[in-house]
Design an enzyme around this catalytic site. Sequence first.
Site, PDB file in Angstrom:
ATOM      1  N   HIS A 123       0.873  -1.179   0.000  1.00 26.34           N
ATOM      2  CA  HIS A 123       0.000   0.000   0.000  1.00 26.34           C
ATOM      3  C   HIS A 123       0.914   1.234   0.000  1.00 26.34           C
ATOM      4  O   HIS A 123       2.012   1.193   0.549  1.00 26.34           O
ATOM      5  CB  HIS A 123      -0.842  -0.053   1.275  1.00 26.34           C
ATOM      6  CG  HIS A 123      -1.882   1.014   1.403  1.00 26.34           C
ATOM      7  ND1 HIS A 123      -1.590   2.285   1.807  1.00 26.34           N
ATOM      8  CD2 HIS A 123      -3.223   0.984   1.208  1.00 26.34           C
ATOM      9  CE1 HIS A 123      -2.706   3.012   1.855  1.00 26.34           C
ATOM     10  NE2 HIS A 123      -3.711   2.238   1.489  1.00 26.34           N
ATOM     11  N   ASP A 200       3.556  -3.946   7.961  1.00 28.51           N
ATOM     12  CA  ASP A 200       2.280  -3.246   7.818  1.00 28.51           C
ATOM     13  C   ASP A 200       1.175  -4.272   8.071  1.00 28.51           C
ATOM     14  O   ASP A 200       0.870  -5.101   7.209  1.00 28.51           O
ATOM     15  CB  ASP A 200       2.197  -2.659   6.396  1.00 28.51           C
ATOM     16  CG  ASP A 200       0.815  -2.102   6.091  1.00 28.51           C
ATOM     17  OD1 ASP A 200      -0.100  -2.244   6.914  1.00 28.51           O
ATOM     18  OD2 ASP A 200       0.666  -1.533   4.985  1.00 28.51           O
ATOM     19  N   GLN A 203      -4.052  -5.068   7.249  1.00 26.70           N
ATOM     20  CA  GLN A 203      -5.026  -6.040   6.743  1.00 26.70           C
ATOM     21  C   GLN A 203      -4.906  -7.397   7.439  1.00 26.70           C
ATOM     22  O   GLN A 203      -5.576  -8.351   7.037  1.00 26.70           O
ATOM     23  CB  GLN A 203      -4.852  -6.240   5.223  1.00 26.70           C
ATOM     24  CG  GLN A 203      -5.091  -4.997   4.394  1.00 26.70           C
ATOM     25  CD  GLN A 203      -6.544  -4.498   4.429  1.00 26.70           C
ATOM     26  OE1 GLN A 203      -7.460  -5.181   4.902  1.00 26.70           O
ATOM     27  NE2 GLN A 203      -6.752  -3.295   3.936  1.00 26.70           N
ATOM     28  N   LYS A 226     -10.082  -0.414  10.880  1.00 24.80           N
ATOM     29  CA  LYS A 226     -10.318  -1.626  10.090  1.00 24.80           C
ATOM     30  C   LYS A 226     -10.671  -2.808  10.995  1.00 24.80           C
ATOM     31  O   LYS A 226     -10.877  -3.916  10.538  1.00 24.80           O
ATOM     32  CB  LYS A 226      -9.076  -1.970   9.260  1.00 24.80           C
ATOM     33  CG  LYS A 226      -8.761  -0.924   8.182  1.00 24.80           C
ATOM     34  CD  LYS A 226      -7.617  -1.394   7.315  1.00 24.80           C
ATOM     35  CE  LYS A 226      -6.931  -0.272   6.569  1.00 24.80           C
ATOM     36  NZ  LYS A 226      -7.692   0.278   5.469  1.00 24.80           N
ATOM     37  N   CYS A 366      -4.744   2.429  -3.604  1.00 22.12           N
ATOM     38  CA  CYS A 366      -3.500   3.004  -3.044  1.00 22.12           C
ATOM     39  C   CYS A 366      -2.322   2.051  -3.260  1.00 22.12           C
ATOM     40  O   CYS A 366      -1.493   1.851  -2.352  1.00 22.12           O
ATOM     41  CB  CYS A 366      -3.642   3.335  -1.566  1.00 22.12           C
ATOM     42  SG  CYS A 366      -4.898   4.564  -1.249  1.00 22.12           S
TER      43      CYS A 366
HETATM   44  N1  7TS Z   1      -1.622  -0.617   4.670  1.00 20.41           N
HETATM   45  C1  7TS Z   1      -2.550  -1.401   4.106  1.00 20.41           C
HETATM   46  C2  7TS Z   1      -2.183  -2.803   3.704  1.00 20.41           C
HETATM   47  C3  7TS Z   1      -3.841  -0.907   3.918  1.00 20.41           C
HETATM   48  O1  7TS Z   1      -4.753  -1.695   3.370  1.00 20.41           O
HETATM   49  C4  7TS Z   1      -4.151   0.412   4.309  1.00 20.41           C
HETATM   50  C5  7TS Z   1      -5.485   1.039   4.069  1.00 20.41           C
HETATM   51  C6  7TS Z   1      -3.142   1.171   4.914  1.00 20.41           C
HETATM   52  C7  7TS Z   1      -1.895   0.619   5.064  1.00 20.41           C
HETATM   53  C8  7TS Z   1      -3.383   2.556   5.401  1.00 20.41           C
HETATM   54  O2  7TS Z   1      -4.199   2.547   6.514  1.00 20.41           O
HETATM   55  P1  7TS Z   1      -4.721   3.910   7.157  1.00 20.41           P
HETATM   56  O3  7TS Z   1      -5.679   3.451   8.197  1.00 20.41           O
HETATM   57  O4  7TS Z   1      -3.545   4.616   7.702  1.00 20.41           O
HETATM   58  O5  7TS Z   1      -5.380   4.671   6.047  1.00 20.41           O
HETATM   59  N2  7TS Z   1      -6.162   0.473   2.984  1.00 20.41           N
HETATM   60  C9  7TS Z   1      -7.248   0.964   2.378  1.00 20.41           C
HETATM   61  C10 7TS Z   1      -7.830   0.301   1.294  1.00 20.41           C
HETATM   62  O6  7TS Z   1      -7.407  -0.737   0.829  1.00 20.41           O
HETATM   63  N3  7TS Z   1      -8.883   1.009   0.872  1.00 20.41           N
HETATM   64  O7  7TS Z   1      -8.998   2.084   1.643  1.00 20.41           O
HETATM   65  C11 7TS Z   1      -7.988   2.067   2.585  1.00 20.41           C
END
Ligand code: 7TS
Length: 409
Positions: A123, A200, A203, A226, A366
């Site tokens: 991501h 990371d 997920q 999430k 992303c």
């Molecule tokens: N890493 C992964 C693997 C992600 O899926 C996401 C967010 C992030 C980092 C960033 O997380 P945040 O909470 O800091 O924004 N992924 C997604 C997505 O797949 N669609 O919207 C957000």
Amino acid sequence: MDKKFQKIRDDFPILKQRINDEPLVYLDSAATSQKPQAVIDAVADYYQTINANTHRSVYTLGQQATDQYELARKKIQNFINAQFSKEVIFTKGTTDSLNLVASSYGEDNIQAGDEIVITYMEHHSNLIPWQQLAIKKHVVLKYIELTSDGQLDMTDAVNKITDKTKIVAVAHASNVLGVTNDIKKLAQIAHSHNAVIVVDGAQAVPHQPVDVQELNADFYAFSGHKMLSPMGIGVLYGKKELLEQMSPYQFGGEMINSVEKFNSTWSELPWKFEAGTQNVSGAIGLGKAIDYLNNVGMEEIAEYEQELVDYALPRLLNIKGLTIYGPHDSHNHNAVISFNFNNLHPHDVATAFDMDGVAVRAGHHCAQPLMKYLGVVATVRASFYFYNTKADVDKLLQAIADTKEFFRV
Ligand code: 7TS
């Protein structure tokens, strides 16, 4: 198992809604999960009963708010099996956590001649911080390749991670390919070259038991939103000995020990990394979300989601003109399924699905370098959580059939 999970839906008020006159089928939990009433109530209750700023007041409310905030930290420590609660830093989310590591550990420990290794499935939030650090420090950024079915190529990992590598940054689970990576093995490879591994976990933590000590991750980042909790709260786990030697990421209130006119000293862990007023209600909401997840059971959640994937994947693979990215074997595939069909633009597909009440994400997720790697501009992505059911999968299949008919493909 279906029955127990069918009942769980009642805890999520938003799922009772109708969208475009159809029952809502929410298949975008990889972007953000929905929230159970217990978490919504915990946040409201905080504001109704104990709202006060933390760590700075001796009066009762201030003490209660601080106690609840620190209790949430303890719950997170237990949830990911960190050795010490001070290894749990509250952040805004995964992006914030990863930027913290890049800005602090990365700034202090990377020099010309070093290398940073990431993967093609990252991501942007586990890519751009390292890319920008590499530019600034004039170091090489390397990408571990993927196999033809979208899994991480572990042979290439062994080749790319060398004695020059200082940081390996990798997703525990991909937000596009439905792949879960072998972090324990990658940590072994990184450590054999004296590199640190930054994981990371955005997920992964919501969907499976995670034990940071078992994985031997040096840093592990994830987001509360999430995993049932409010937005704007997340976690950076880091090994105590690494966090202790790192410089603060931000400066200001709460993170200091003493401030003189021309110099300052820093507070202890974890507060050294928590400058300014924190998201106290978010932390308490995350604590409540963890109670909820523990009550359902992370092993059971993982097993149930696997059942959903075992049901969905072969049925999707059976549809003519539909291309699935990532492994086709459901045992190697987690609850994120990306696809395209019949040259339809993913945005058109997602708009058509919405007419059936089915909410999916369409776009590059992303992960633009990954899209390029796959040779596509975008995909449709259906992502499941434990409040989804096989009936939701059937609705998705129906939406695909309706969309094909609508576009006459
Ligand atoms: N890493 C992964 C693997 C992600 O899926 C996401 C967010 C992030 C980092 C960033 O997380 P945040 O909470 O800091 O924004 N992924 C997604 C997505 O797949 N669609 O919207 C957000």
